[in-house]
Design a protein around this motif. Structure first.
Motif, PDB file in Angstrom:
ATOM      1  N   SER A 102       0.791  -1.235   0.000  1.00  0.00           N
ATOM      2  CA  SER A 102       0.000   0.000   0.000  1.00  0.00           C
ATOM      3  C   SER A 102       0.825   1.288   0.000  1.00  0.00           C
ATOM      4  N   SER A 104       0.553   4.511  -2.898  1.00  0.00           N
ATOM      5  CA  SER A 104      -0.191   5.667  -2.383  1.00  0.00           C
ATOM      6  C   SER A 104       0.666   6.927  -2.329  1.00  0.00           C
ATOM      7  N   THR A 105       1.950   6.788  -2.679  1.00  0.00           N
ATOM      8  CA  THR A 105       2.862   7.954  -2.621  1.00  0.00           C
ATOM      9  C   THR A 105       3.514   8.201  -3.976  1.00  0.00           C
TER      10      THR A 105
END
Length: 305
Positions: free
Chosen positions: A139, A143-144
């Protein structure tokens, strides 16, 4: 005593493979993954050959009954190795190790799909929990996104995950092969096949490694050869269900090596996700051990057919 010997060889094999991965990572991504596969496979061959000679199994160990089975296992296994090595150069070692734990989970699914093995609710639930753990590990990488480093690490995570899928398929091929082939033949001919297949990646940009990279590459092959031998010995001396959980000792080793050699500090999210994956893997192993004992007991009661 044999059980302790099996556990010892399993831990020794895990140590060799973590050391091998560390050597490959020490090349700092300057060597293409196809070239990494070549060194890993080619320099494992002398170790395996000496082992076969010492065991007096050279003639029998090189004999095959299913040549195409070895070819397909080689294609799938080499693909898994190439994808994993490509991801290894982009990810911290502990994260690479954690995502690699996806393979044993997928073996349960693939064995049901391709080998017709019966999979109950317990093991399916364990696989689900394990995959949730994998998603937790992945994740932060997805997500970055937005800067170069994050995108490279996300690509690395995806490559290792794909490598784990192919590694699981390779395990399915091995389960079929060992019905007719000797383990020594499976080990030897995989190294041969991987070495040959890796040469087809030369047009995609092999490089002449630096002196230190060359040392690490040769050492990676030698360590990989010893790792394969120790792994084979562990399963020969003890039940698979007894020694398999010790595979997860690689996480402890990867954390230590990553921290002290590569300045990699694991995140809480990565550790929590890895914990779920390892717990699911151990649950599957224990369940398979229970089912194996149950089947053995039934055979004793009913007698041979």
């Amino acid at each position: 005593m044999e059980h302790f010997s099996g556990i010892f060889f399993k831990i020794a094999s895990v140590t060799m493979f973590v050391a091998m991965a560390s050597c490959l990572k020490a090349t700092n991504g300057t060597v293409p993954s196809g070239e990494l596969v070549f060194f890993r496979s080619f320099f494992a061959l002398p170790v395996i050959l000496v082992w076969l000679i010492w065991q007096k199994k050279l003639s029998t160990g090189l004999t095959v009954k299913s040549p195409m089975g070895h070819v397909w296992r080689g294609l799938v296994g080499t693909t898994a190795m190439g994808l994993s090595f490509a991801g290894l150069t982009l990810l911290p070692l502990p994260e690479f190790t954690a995502i690699g734990y996806t393979a044993p989970l997928l073996v349960v699914i693939f064995a049901a799909m391709f080998l017709g093995e019966q999979v109950g609710v317990f093991r399916l639930s364990a696989v689900f929990v394990g995959m949730v753990g994998v998603m937790i590990v992945l994740s932060p990488r997805f997500s970055t996104l937005g800067n170069g480093l994050a995108e490279k690490e996300a690509l690395g995570a995806l490559l290792v995950l794909m490598g784990a899928c192919f590694a699981a398929l390779a395990q399915v091929f091995i389960r079929k092969l060992v019905r007719t082939e000797r383990t020594s033949a499976v080990v030897f001919w995989f190294s041969i096949t991987a070495t040959i297949l890796s040469l087809f990646t030369i047009p995609f940009g092999w490089v002449w490694p630096s002196a230190w990279s060359l040392v690490f590459l040769v050492l990676a092959g030698i360590l990989g050869g010893f790792g394969q031998i120790f792994l084979t010995s562990s399963y020969r001396l003890s039940d698979a269900s007894l020694v398999a959980p010790f595979e997860y000792s690689s996480m402890i080793m990867a954390l230590l090596v990553g921290y002290f050699l590569f300045d990699e500090v694991p995140t809480t999210i990565m550790l929590s996700g890895a914990g779920l994956v390892m717990a699911a893997g151990v649950a599957i192993i224990l369940r398979e051990r229970h089912l194996g004992l149950k089947r053995a007991q039934q055979r004793k009661v009913t007698g041979p057919l």
